[in-house]
Write a protein that holds these residues in place. Structure first.
Motif, mmCIF file in Angstrom:
data_model
loop_
_atom_site.group_PDB
_atom_site.id
_atom_site.type_symbol
_atom_site.label_atom_id
_atom_site.label_comp_id
_atom_site.label_asym_id
_atom_site.label_seq_id
_atom_site.Cartn_x
_atom_site.Cartn_y
_atom_site.Cartn_z
ATOM 1 N N SER A 350 -35.152 45.897 -14.748
ATOM 2 C CA SER A 350 -34.684 44.565 -14.381
ATOM 3 C C SER A 350 -35.793 43.831 -13.632
ATOM 4 N N ALA A 351 -35.746 42.496 -13.694
ATOM 5 C CA ALA A 351 -36.737 41.687 -12.996
ATOM 6 C C ALA A 351 -36.072 40.489 -12.340
ATOM 7 N N ILE A 352 -36.674 40.046 -11.258
ATOM 8 C CA ILE A 352 -36.205 38.864 -10.534
ATOM 9 C C ILE A 352 -37.420 38.044 -10.134
ATOM 10 N N THR A 353 -37.295 36.737 -10.147
ATOM 11 C CA THR A 353 -38.312 35.887 -9.547
ATOM 12 C C THR A 353 -37.656 34.960 -8.548
ATOM 13 N N VAL A 354 -38.296 34.818 -7.392
ATOM 14 C CA VAL A 354 -37.870 33.885 -6.361
ATOM 15 C C VAL A 354 -38.950 32.817 -6.244
ATOM 16 N N VAL A 355 -38.553 31.571 -6.371
ATOM 17 C CA VAL A 355 -39.493 30.454 -6.312
ATOM 18 C C VAL A 355 -39.579 29.945 -4.878
ATOM 19 N N MET A 356 -40.805 29.826 -4.382
ATOM 20 C CA MET A 356 -41.051 29.200 -3.089
ATOM 21 C C MET A 356 -41.565 27.791 -3.353
ATOM 22 N N ALA A 357 -40.788 26.798 -2.902
ATOM 23 C CA ALA A 357 -41.090 25.401 -3.194
ATOM 24 C C ALA A 357 -41.576 24.681 -1.947
ATOM 25 N N ALA A 358 -42.271 23.584 -2.182
ATOM 26 C CA ALA A 358 -42.839 22.798 -1.089
ATOM 27 C C ALA A 358 -41.760 22.006 -0.354
ATOM 28 N N PRO A 359 -42.008 21.642 0.895
ATOM 29 C CA PRO A 359 -41.065 20.771 1.607
ATOM 30 C C PRO A 359 -40.859 19.467 0.833
ATOM 31 N N GLY A 360 -39.618 19.004 0.817
ATOM 32 C CA GLY A 360 -39.311 17.747 0.156
ATOM 33 C C GLY A 360 -39.020 17.860 -1.317
ATOM 34 N N TYR A 361 -39.362 19.013 -1.922
ATOM 35 C CA TYR A 361 -39.092 19.199 -3.347
ATOM 36 C C TYR A 361 -37.573 19.186 -3.577
ATOM 37 N N PRO A 362 -37.041 18.557 -4.654
ATOM 38 C CA PRO A 362 -37.774 17.963 -5.773
ATOM 39 C C PRO A 362 -38.015 16.458 -5.661
ATOM 40 N N GLU A 363 -37.416 15.775 -4.666
ATOM 41 C CA GLU A 363 -37.520 14.314 -4.649
ATOM 42 C C GLU A 363 -38.823 13.808 -4.024
ATOM 43 N N VAL A 410 -40.150 43.884 -10.362
ATOM 44 C CA VAL A 410 -39.563 44.679 -11.446
ATOM 45 C C VAL A 410 -39.163 46.032 -10.893
ATOM 46 N N ALA A 411 -37.966 46.481 -11.236
ATOM 47 C CA ALA A 411 -37.497 47.793 -10.781
ATOM 48 C C ALA A 411 -36.459 48.317 -11.761
ATOM 49 N N SER A 412 -36.002 49.537 -11.522
ATOM 50 C CA SER A 412 -35.016 50.131 -12.420
ATOM 51 C C SER A 412 -33.652 49.472 -12.289
ATOM 52 N N SER A 413 -33.409 48.772 -11.172
ATOM 53 C CA SER A 413 -32.159 48.038 -10.995
ATOM 54 C C SER A 413 -32.467 46.669 -10.415
ATOM 55 N N LEU A 414 -31.582 45.721 -10.661
ATOM 56 C CA LEU A 414 -31.756 44.388 -10.102
ATOM 57 C C LEU A 414 -31.698 44.423 -8.586
ATOM 58 N N ALA A 415 -30.830 45.251 -8.036
ATOM 59 C CA ALA A 415 -30.700 45.340 -6.579
ATOM 60 C C ALA A 415 -32.012 45.770 -5.933
ATOM 61 N N GLU A 416 -32.657 46.766 -6.533
ATOM 62 C CA GLU A 416 -33.930 47.241 -5.991
ATOM 63 C C GLU A 416 -35.012 46.178 -6.125
ATOM 64 N N ALA A 417 -35.062 45.519 -7.286
ATOM 65 C CA ALA A 417 -36.053 44.461 -7.495
ATOM 66 C C ALA A 417 -35.846 43.323 -6.509
ATOM 67 N N ARG A 418 -34.604 43.024 -6.237
ATOM 68 C CA ARG A 418 -34.261 41.922 -5.330
ATOM 69 C C ARG A 418 -34.751 42.200 -3.907
ATOM 70 N N VAL A 419 -34.518 43.409 -3.418
ATOM 71 C CA VAL A 419 -34.945 43.770 -2.061
ATOM 72 C C VAL A 419 -36.449 43.602 -1.918
ATOM 73 N N ARG A 420 -37.194 44.093 -2.881
ATOM 74 C CA ARG A 420 -38.653 44.031 -2.796
ATOM 75 C C ARG A 420 -39.156 42.590 -2.891
ATOM 76 N N ALA A 421 -38.548 41.782 -3.765
ATOM 77 C CA ALA A 421 -38.980 40.393 -3.914
ATOM 78 C C ALA A 421 -38.804 39.629 -2.608
ATOM 79 N N TYR A 422 -37.643 39.761 -1.993
ATOM 80 C CA TYR A 422 -37.404 39.019 -0.765
ATOM 81 C C TYR A 422 -38.222 39.554 0.405
ATOM 82 N N ASP A 423 -38.572 40.833 0.371
ATOM 83 C CA ASP A 423 -39.461 41.370 1.399
ATOM 84 C C ASP A 423 -40.822 40.684 1.326
ATOM 85 N N VAL A 424 -41.340 40.491 0.119
ATOM 86 C CA VAL A 424 -42.630 39.816 -0.048
ATOM 87 C C VAL A 424 -42.516 38.348 0.330
#
Length: 452
Positions: A350-363, A410-424
């Motif tokens: 499983s894979a997850i992506t978390v987008v970090m956006a700029a202040p004021g985005y999208p307007e 990317v991890a063997s489960s979405l839960a595991e992938a999620r923890v690592r993504a948000y840690d970064v």
């Protein structure tokens, strides 16, 4: 069986057109191919060097400057050109490359109208008998009273869509008739020549991407995009604040339905019209409680941020796949897949992506904000993708776009992938950064309005 066999190392150059996180993901995946020795990106951004061990060069060329792109291609002589963004596709860049003898992945200008014109897409779906929302077209020359009368033939909530390209953000959904009329007027002020009114469709949204050669399709792992800026589907519509892949409730019978009732009929209709579709056909779908699917819209390129979670899971040599589609013949790959167009659709991880956006985005996006990034964290199962970064001589990395960084895990489960993504995400220094904290958490609420 997967399409990883019969691979021999070779020295091919790839030219990628684009500059965001999607193109960085494409470069990462293509660099993993033993067939690829060098990657050029026009225009790219300096953060795209992260995680790529093969030579990469950036070309200071706008992706809308077709003559300059052609000149660069003549100099580089790439073995494959991959166009990431919808704008050059709609402007016919594939036609120009093909006329010059280059192998280019993406639809012709005529076929790219599936995304560039929603009214064209509706006509294709009508001819192909593909399920979609009831719709009508509002023209700029109509009087306000005519627009109101047309709107009143629909029941709220009203779905208002710009007919042309709108970077994934040209949709307004409202139960207020006056707000709907205002959205129509604002679309015309933004130089749209026509506006679509659609009947609201309840359900769960799903992104299904298919690599097509004009006749055959191979379905990639389905993904789910989080469009709204804030948690719980609140806030304004964006280009996408995150995505997950695969989607737990997607079944093989559902994907068979998508293939046989959506993808294949559209390919057949496009071919019959003399505009065969080669490239990525992205079907934005609404799935109801009985797993019936209706098309919200089509895109004609890799989605952003869906690409960022699909490609790390793809069990195939991407260079081979895209080259075969561009040549108009996926049959060799299909044969290795056991003639199963869904063979790649159910990955083991499983894979997850978390987008970090700029202040004021999208307007009202604020740029040139210092960003501290730990690019040394890049590894096989963790991609830091540069969506909108620049380098300042005095400040180092700074923001240079609405969506700045994509953290992909990317991890063997979405839960595991999620923890690592948000840690970064928590370790990246970026004043005023915006990100959702619910990507990949609880399933999205069912029966949401379309945000595509």
């Amino acid at each position: 069986m997967t399409a990883t066999g019969f691979i021999q190392e070779s020295e091919n150059t790839v030219l990628i057109i684009g500059s965001g996180g999607r193109e960085h993901a494409l470069a990462m995946a293509l660099a993993h191919s033993p067939r690829v020795s060098r990657i050029s990106i026009a225009p790219g951004n300096p953060g795209m060097l992260w995680g790529i061990e093969k030579p990469v060069e950036f070309l200071n060329i706008s992706m809308q400057d077709v003559p300059a792109l052609l000149q660069a291609a003549r100099h580089l002589a790439p073995n494959l050109i991959v166009v990431g963004s919808e704008v050059p596709l709609a402007n016919g860049v594939i036609d120009r490359f093909t006329c010059e003898g280059f192998l280019a992945f993406g639809p012709s200008q005529a076929a790219a109208q599936l995304e560039a014109s929603k009214s064209f897409a509706k006509s294709i779906m009508d001819d192909a008998h593909v399920a979609t929302a009831r719709h009508d077209l509002v023209m700029a020359h109509m009087r306000p009273s005519q627009m109101k009368a047309l709107l009143e033939t629909f029941t709220p909530p009203y779905v208002i869509k710009a007919d042309g390209l709108a970077a994934g953000k040209g949709v307004t959904i409202t139960a207020d008739k006056n707000e709907a009329l205002l959205a129509i007027q604002q679309a015309f002020q933004a130089e749209q020549s026509s506006v679509l009114i659609e009947q609201f469709m309840p359900g769960q949204e799903l992104s299904v991407l298919a690599v097509c050669d004009g006749e055959h399709a191979i379905i990639l792992p389905p993904a789910q995009d989080y469009k709204r800026l804030r948690n719980d589907q609140q806030g304004p519509n964006t280009g996408g604040m995150g995505a997950i892949c695969p989607v737990s409730w997607v079944t093989r019978p559902l994907l068979n339905r998508v293939l046989n009732d959506v993808i294949n009929p559209v390919l057949k209709t496009m071919k019959a019209r003399g505009t065969p579709f080669r490239g990525v056909l992205y079907a934005g779908l609404m799935i109801d409680a009985d797993q019936n699917c209706s098309v919200v819209e089509f895109n004609c390129r890799f989605g952003d941020p869906e690409t960022q979670v699909i490609l790390p899971l793809l069990d195939v040599d991407l260079y081979w796949l895209l080259s075969a589609a561009a040549q108009g013949d996926l049959t060799a790959i299909l044969a290795i897949l056991g003639d199963d167009p869904l063979a790649l659709a159910f990955p083991k991880n499983s894979a997850i992506t978390v987008v970090m956006a700029a202040p004021g985005y999208p307007e009202n996006t604020q740029n040139h904000i210092p960003v501290t990034v730990f690019q040394d964290k890049c590894q096989q199962d963790l991609w830091l993708l540069s969506a909108g970064l620049a380098q300042s001589p005095n400040e180092g990395w700074v923001s240079a776009g609405g969506r700045v960084i994509n953290v992909v895990s990317v991890a063997s489960s979405l839960a595991e992938a999620r923890v690592r993504a948000y840690d970064v995400v928590s370790q990246i220094g970026f004043d005023g950064a915006q990100w959702r904290t619910d990507i990949g958490g609880e399933p999205l609420p069912a029966f949401l309005p379309s945000d595509a």
